[in-house]
Every structure is written in C-alpha cells, then in structure tokens.
Design a protein around this motif. Structure first.
Motif, PDB file in Angstrom:
ATOM      1  N   ALA A  10       0.840  -1.194   0.000  1.00  0.00           N
ATOM      2  CA  ALA A  10       0.000   0.000   0.000  1.00  0.00           C
ATOM      3  C   ALA A  10       0.873   1.241   0.000  1.00  0.00           C
ATOM      4  O   ALA A  10       0.572   2.231  -0.658  1.00  0.00           O
ATOM      5  CB  ALA A  10      -0.927  -0.013   1.201  1.00  0.00           C
ATOM      6  N   GLY A  11       1.981   1.193   0.712  1.00  0.00           N
ATOM      7  CA  GLY A  11       2.884   2.333   0.760  1.00  0.00           C
ATOM      8  C   GLY A  11       3.528   2.594  -0.581  1.00  0.00           C
ATOM      9  O   GLY A  11       3.690   3.745  -1.001  1.00  0.00           O
ATOM     10  N   ARG A  60       3.136   5.979  -3.085  1.00  0.00           N
ATOM     11  CA  ARG A  60       4.276   6.740  -3.568  1.00  0.00           C
ATOM     12  C   ARG A  60       4.227   6.881  -5.088  1.00  0.00           C
ATOM     13  O   ARG A  60       4.543   7.928  -5.626  1.00  0.00           O
ATOM     14  CB  ARG A  60       5.576   6.044  -3.152  1.00  0.00           C
ATOM     15  CG  ARG A  60       6.045   6.507  -1.763  1.00  0.00           C
ATOM     16  CD  ARG A  60       7.372   5.926  -1.396  1.00  0.00           C
ATOM     17  NE  ARG A  60       7.064   4.800  -0.487  1.00  0.00           N
ATOM     18  CZ  ARG A  60       7.574   3.608  -0.568  1.00  0.00           C
ATOM     19  NH1 ARG A  60       8.461   3.332  -1.479  1.00  0.00           N
ATOM     20  NH2 ARG A  60       7.230   2.656   0.270  1.00  0.00           N
ATOM     21  N   ARG A  61       3.830   5.829  -5.789  1.00  0.00           N
ATOM     22  CA  ARG A  61       3.737   5.914  -7.247  1.00  0.00           C
ATOM     23  C   ARG A  61       2.648   6.877  -7.683  1.00  0.00           C
ATOM     24  O   ARG A  61       2.816   7.632  -8.627  1.00  0.00           O
ATOM     25  CB  ARG A  61       3.452   4.534  -7.839  1.00  0.00           C
ATOM     26  CG  ARG A  61       4.725   3.747  -8.042  1.00  0.00           C
ATOM     27  CD  ARG A  61       4.418   2.436  -8.643  1.00  0.00           C
ATOM     28  NE  ARG A  61       3.898   1.618  -7.536  1.00  0.00           N
ATOM     29  CZ  ARG A  61       3.302   0.457  -7.666  1.00  0.00           C
ATOM     30  NH1 ARG A  61       3.134  -0.064  -8.826  1.00  0.00           N
ATOM     31  NH2 ARG A  61       2.883  -0.196  -6.623  1.00  0.00           N
ATOM     32  N   ALA A  62       1.511   6.897  -6.941  1.00  0.00           N
ATOM     33  CA  ALA A  62       0.416   7.795  -7.297  1.00  0.00           C
ATOM     34  C   ALA A  62       0.824   9.236  -7.053  1.00  0.00           C
ATOM     35  O   ALA A  62       0.485  10.135  -7.820  1.00  0.00           O
ATOM     36  CB  ALA A  62      -0.830   7.437  -6.505  1.00  0.00           C
ATOM     37  N   ALA A  63       1.552   9.507  -6.000  1.00  0.00           N
ATOM     38  CA  ALA A  63       1.975  10.866  -5.694  1.00  0.00           C
ATOM     39  C   ALA A  63       3.007  11.342  -6.695  1.00  0.00           C
ATOM     40  O   ALA A  63       3.059  12.528  -7.037  1.00  0.00           O
ATOM     41  CB  ALA A  63       2.559  10.924  -4.278  1.00  0.00           C
TER      42      ALA A  63
END
Length: 108
Positions: free
Chosen positions: A4-5, A9-12
């Motif tokens: 989930a982390g 990070r990829r979405a941000a």
C-alpha cells in the motif's frame, strides 16, 4: 502494508506539482537598539546628588540606651498641696473647687 505504501508513492509521483507561493507579508521595522545604562549614573555637572547617610554597623541596645537616657520621662511629684486650702492631694484631683477658707464648712 508495504504494498500500500508503494502504491501511494507511485500515485503521488504521477501527480504534477503546482508551484504555490504565499503573498509577501510586510515585515515590521527592526526594534531600536537598546542602550544599557551604566550601573552608577553620575549626575551632570552642578547637579546635587541624592545620596542618604547609611550607618556602618547596627547600634547595640546598650549604646542606644546611653544615647536616649536623658530623653526619658522625669518622675512627677506624686503628692501636691492644694493652692486654696493647703491640703495634701493627688495631682489633677478635686479638693475644694477653689473655695478659700475651710472646705469642711458648708454655707447653706
């Protein structure tokens, strides 16, 4: 939870960042420099100094008694004579109310 982390990070990282600046606030003027006064301020020439006399040591009870001894109350005569009849009486006490002659006789 590690997955989930990583997803977060990829979405941000994919979201473009928009530069945002805050409006410039007016800065207050710097305070005036504070000049420290000297520990002992000397008066200007011709000015009187306001210094008081201070005793060097405490005055003992004995020395104070020697100095104030003459200021003590003097003994008052305990018995006085009446000015009118001459009888012995205490001071400030009634005797014959100023009548001359014999105070025992009543004139009625």
């Amino acid at each position: 939870m590690a997955a989930a982390g990583a997803w977060l990070r990829r979405a941000a990282a994919a979201v473009p960042r928009i530069p945002f600046t805050l409006p410039a606030l007016p800065t207050p003027a710097p305070p005036a420099p504070v000049l420290e006064a000297p520990a002992l301020a000397l008066p200007a020439s011709g000015a009187a100094m306001d210094l008081m006399a201070v005793p060097k040591k405490k005055v003992s009870k004995y020395k104070k008694g020697l100095r104030n001894g003459p200021k003590a109350l003097k003994p008052v005569p305990v018995i006085v004579r009446c000015r009118c009849c001459g009888r012995v009486k205490l001071p400030h006490f009634y005797c014959c109310s100023g009548e001359r002659g014999n105070p025992d006789s009543s004139s009625s």
